[in-house]
Design a protein around this motif. Structure first.
Motif, PDB file in Angstrom:
ATOM      1  N   HIS A   1       0.350  -1.357   0.281  1.00 15.78           N
ATOM      2  CA  HIS A   1      -0.180   0.434   0.387  1.00 15.78           C
ATOM      3  C   HIS A   1       1.038   1.921   0.084  1.00 15.78           C
ATOM      4  O   HIS A   1       2.314   1.631   0.385  1.00 15.78           O
ATOM      5  CB  HIS A   1      -0.831  -0.304   1.055  1.00 15.78           C
TER       6      HIS A   1
ATOM      7  N   HIS B   1       0.389   5.046   2.260  1.00 17.16           N
ATOM      8  CA  HIS B   1      -0.393   5.386   2.424  1.00 17.16           C
ATOM      9  C   HIS B   1      -1.331   6.261   2.440  1.00 17.16           C
ATOM     10  O   HIS B   1      -0.979   7.187   1.578  1.00 17.16           O
ATOM     11  CB  HIS B   1       0.433   5.795   4.370  1.00 17.16           C
TER      12      HIS B   1
ATOM     13  N   GLU C   1       7.781   4.930   7.389  1.00 15.72           N
ATOM     14  CA  GLU C   1       7.268   3.907   8.341  1.00 15.72           C
ATOM     15  C   GLU C   1       8.630   2.923   8.594  1.00 15.72           C
ATOM     16  O   GLU C   1       9.506   2.970   7.363  1.00 15.72           O
ATOM     17  CB  GLU C   1       6.381   2.272   7.711  1.00 15.72           C
TER      18      GLU C   1
ATOM     19  N   TYR D   1      10.371  -0.838   9.816  1.00 12.04           N
ATOM     20  CA  TYR D   1      10.666  -2.096   9.112  1.00 12.04           C
ATOM     21  C   TYR D   1      11.637  -2.661   9.991  1.00 12.04           C
ATOM     22  O   TYR D   1      13.035  -2.782   9.894  1.00 12.04           O
ATOM     23  CB  TYR D   1       9.962  -3.515   8.146  1.00 12.04           C
TER      24      TYR D   1
ATOM     25  N   HIS E   1       4.667   0.308   0.029  1.00 10.86           N
ATOM     26  CA  HIS E   1       5.531  -0.516  -0.009  1.00 10.86           C
ATOM     27  C   HIS E   1       4.442  -2.206   0.026  1.00 10.86           C
ATOM     28  O   HIS E   1       3.696  -2.595   0.439  1.00 10.86           O
ATOM     29  CB  HIS E   1       6.429   0.134   1.365  1.00 10.86           C
TER      30      HIS E   1
ATOM     31  N   HIS F   1      -4.310   3.409   4.972  1.00 16.44           N
ATOM     32  CA  HIS F   1      -3.870   2.642   3.860  1.00 16.44           C
ATOM     33  C   HIS F   1      -4.667   2.630   3.120  1.00 16.44           C
ATOM     34  O   HIS F   1      -5.825   2.892   2.644  1.00 16.44           O
ATOM     35  CB  HIS F   1      -3.559   1.229   3.970  1.00 16.44           C
TER      36      HIS F   1
END
Ligand SMILES: [Fe+2]
Length: 199
Positions: A93, A95, A102, A104, A141, A164
């Motif tokens: 998706h 944002h 983001e 991770y 991503h 999303h």
């Protein structure tokens, strides 16, 4: 300070045969049937679906209010497997608030984060245990698990108001696909992809 600010809290990421959270609020599951149109080989997709609507990935979330000051976080688990020669992956998706980033942190497994921005630039970064991936603002991503037997597990954190947006990348897919070629993962062009000016 807003009146509804919660008390600080702690939870554990538990490493066992499966990686679990000691507490969570939401458990999201995505089956093969939730991924229609996402894999290039639509015939292989339909054959697999006729057999069994298997589980592709799961997300465990800590619920927080969806406002700018908050951070949403949890773990994502992509199971191993392929549709045709394309590895299991998340939908991926942008944002909704496009300029939100983001982080991770990979806990287990191996794979890639496939990313692209609205200008059509792309990036594919490896994920392996203990690697930290930064997804900058404006980059769509998607997580891809390239292991034949192990889950790909990541811990993620992103701004509370990010939201999303699945729709805009769903129509044609990502610019790059991760497929198996001669027994190893390969990053190849998506033949359905069109540059922004041709859409
Ligand atoms: Fe995200």
């Amino acid at each position: 300070m807003p009146e509804d600010t919660p008390n600080p809290f702690t939870f554990d990421i538990q490493f066992g045969e499966n990686i679990t959270l000691s507490s969570y609020d939401n458990h999201i599951v995505r089956h093969l049937s939730n991924m229609r149109g996402q894999f290039l080989d639509s015939e292989a997709y339909q054959r697999m679906l006729d057999e069994d609507d298997r589980l592709l990935y799961e997300v465990y979330e800590i619920h927080r209010p969806e406002v700018p000051g908050e951070l949403l976080h949890g773990i994502s688990i992509v199971h191993p497997g392929k549709v045709g020669d394309e590895y299991y992956m998340t939908k991926g998706h942008f944002h909704t608030v496009l300029d939100t980033a983001e982080v991770y942190y990979c806990l287990r497994g191996r794979g890639f984060m496939v990313m692209e921005n609205p200008q059509g630039n792309w990036s594919v970064e490896p994920l392996r245990p203990q690697s930290v991936l930064y997804v900058p603002p404006c980059w769509a991503h998607r997580t891809v698990n390239t292991s034949a037997e192990e889950d790909l597990v990541t811990f993620f954190v992103y701004p509370g108001d990010a939201g999303h947006d699945y729709g805009s990348i769903e129509k044609q897919g990502y610019r790059k696909l991760v497929v198996e070629r001669d027994g190893t993962p390969a990053i190849v062009d998506n033949p359905r992809w069109l540059p922004p000016e041709k859409r």
